[in-house]
Design an enzyme around this catalytic site. Structure first.
Site, mmCIF file in Angstrom:
data_model
loop_
_atom_site.group_PDB
_atom_site.id
_atom_site.type_symbol
_atom_site.label_atom_id
_atom_site.label_comp_id
_atom_site.label_asym_id
_atom_site.label_seq_id
_atom_site.Cartn_x
_atom_site.Cartn_y
_atom_site.Cartn_z
ATOM 1 N N ASP A 58 93.655 55.396 12.802
ATOM 2 C CA ASP A 58 94.491 55.200 11.604
ATOM 3 C C ASP A 58 93.896 56.034 10.471
ATOM 4 O OD1 ASP A 58 96.146 53.972 9.524
ATOM 5 O OD2 ASP A 58 96.636 52.492 11.044
ATOM 6 N N HIS A 67 94.800 59.446 10.654
ATOM 7 C CA HIS A 67 95.996 59.639 9.828
ATOM 8 C C HIS A 67 95.686 60.260 8.471
ATOM 9 C CE1 HIS A 67 98.380 56.386 12.278
ATOM 10 N NE2 HIS A 67 97.893 57.350 13.011
#
Ligand SMILES: *[C@@H]1O[C@H](CO)[C@@H](O)[C@H](O)[C@H]1NC(C)=O
Length: 396
Positions: A220, A243
């Site tokens: 993430d 991310h």
């Protein structure tokens, strides 16, 4: 003459004496003396907490020492509210592991938690979260516990972490919430690219946070910046997989403290979903994101190198028609270059009710398949100067 020589010899000796006295005054608390076992099987949580309690009662600076070896910890919560000690160093040479069965700690908020501590430093150490069982459960869509955030600090001041490695957390690896004056240096976070919700470092309601020379790869955000943060300085960060560095998601609530004064300087993103991202819910809110500088950033095959997304509303959440209430202003991108994994490398998708103001593009060079990449602007105001590839579409 003689006096001078005496001074030059005696003064350093005096300083050395003071220095050794101050080391001697430092009390040392070895976790092995409090019942910890370095075999990776015995639950050492109670021993660690006993060592903390003893260090905490010390009237001089204290060091908690964790020798080489593997220590299994269940939930370990360290509270500093009643500490007499005004400086605790936790020197870790070993590895702390979470229980491999995710049910043991998966329903608790945190694995290792510090609350209301002041002047705590953590030096070295490896935290192994053994999160793979829970990720597999989540990825298979079965009913699983939410997972626990690994290493969390709440309402604490003057915290320093250096040379720490954190890997394979069930959820977020490192979290600061309600903290002031935090310094992280030489931190390494790693989890596979497909591990769900394993953010590297999450900041919330915190100020004066510095993160230097750190390497983060997760499933993430490498670093996520939530509501109520100010005066953040992130420098020399390598991110990927993951991310990217994200400000947001902000603006779920109507009343929400904003994000002010964030610098991201010298960062490299490799194979990430985003590079530098600003993300807000398409919901009414009185929050803001302002005075942000992204400087000297290299993108290597990044899907969305530069992105402002104010229309975030996944999974059929309830987002009324009026668009995001978060005011985004004074966001500078300076010297951002490299390669995009998609055609549109720069995307400003701002709120229709609160257009972005003061976006500054100062030297951007992003390519896609050896061609200049593209840019898209919706409700985005600002100016561009210096190299522009793609050419700016900001409204002046
Ligand atoms: C912004 O934050 C930095 C620390 O990251 C600090 O040195 C600087 O003074 C802050 N600027 C303002 C205007 O508060």
């Amino acid at each position: 003459m003689m006096r001078k020589i005496n001074f030059f010899i005696l003064f350093p000796l005096f300083i050395m004496l003071l220095f050794s006295l101050s080391i001697a005054a430092d009390s040392m608390y070895n976790v092995l003396n409090y019942g910890a076992k370095s075999d990776g099987k015995f639950d050492s949580s109670k021993a660690f907490i006993s060592a903390w309690t003893a260090a905490c009662a010390s009237t001089s600076p204290a060091t908690i020492y964790v020798p080489k070896g593997t220590y299994l910890l269940g939930n370990a919560y360290f509270n500093g509210q009643t500490c007499k000690c005004n400086a605790i160093t936790i020197h870790i040479e070993g590895t702390l592991v979470a229980p491999s069965d995710y049910n043991v700690i998966g329903k608790s908020g945190n694995w290792i938690k510090f609350e209301r501590v002041t002047r705590v430093s953590i030096v070295g150490g490896t935290l192994d979260g053994q999160g793979s069982g829970l990720w597999a459960c989540k990825n298979s869509g079965k009913g699983c516990p939410k997972g626990t955030t690994y290493h969390a600090f709440y309402n604490s001041n003057n915290v320093a972490i250096s040379g720490l490695t954190s890997q394979d957390s069930q959820m977020f690896h490192i979290l600061f919430d309600g903290c002031n004056n935090v310094k992280l240096q030489g931190v390494k976070v790693s989890a596979p690219g497909n591990s769900p919700n394993t953010d590297g470092i999450h900041l919330q309601s915190s100020s004066d946070v510095t993160i230097l020379n750190s390497q983060i790869g997760t499933g993430d955000d490498c670093i996520s910046i939530g509501r109520g943060n100010s005066n953040l300085w992130l420098e020399n960060i390598a991110c990927g997989p993951g991310h990217g560095i994200s400000i947001g998601s902000l603006g779920w609530d109507m009343q929400e403290p904003g994000v002010d004064n964030v610098t991201v300087k010298t960062a490299t993103f490799t194979g990430t979903q985003n590079g530098v991202r600003v993300k807000t819910w398409a919901r009414p809110s009185n929050g803001f994101i302002r005075n942000i500088l992204f400087q000297h950033v290299v993108m290597n095959n990044v899907e969305n190198p530069i992105i402002i997304d104010q229309n975030y509303c996944p999974n059929h959440e309830i987002c009324p028609e009026q668009g995001s209430g978060i005011k985004v202003s004074d966001i500078t991108y300076q010297d951002i270059h490299g390669t995009s994994a998609t055609q549109v490398a720069v995307k400003f998708d701002c709120s229709k009710t609160n257009p972005c103001e003061g976006i500054n593009l100062l030297g951007v060079k992003l390519s896609y398949k050896d061609q200049p990449a593209e840019i898209s602007c919706v409700n985005a105001g600002g100016k561009a100067s210096g190299l522009q590839q793609p050419t700016s579409c900001l409204q002046i």
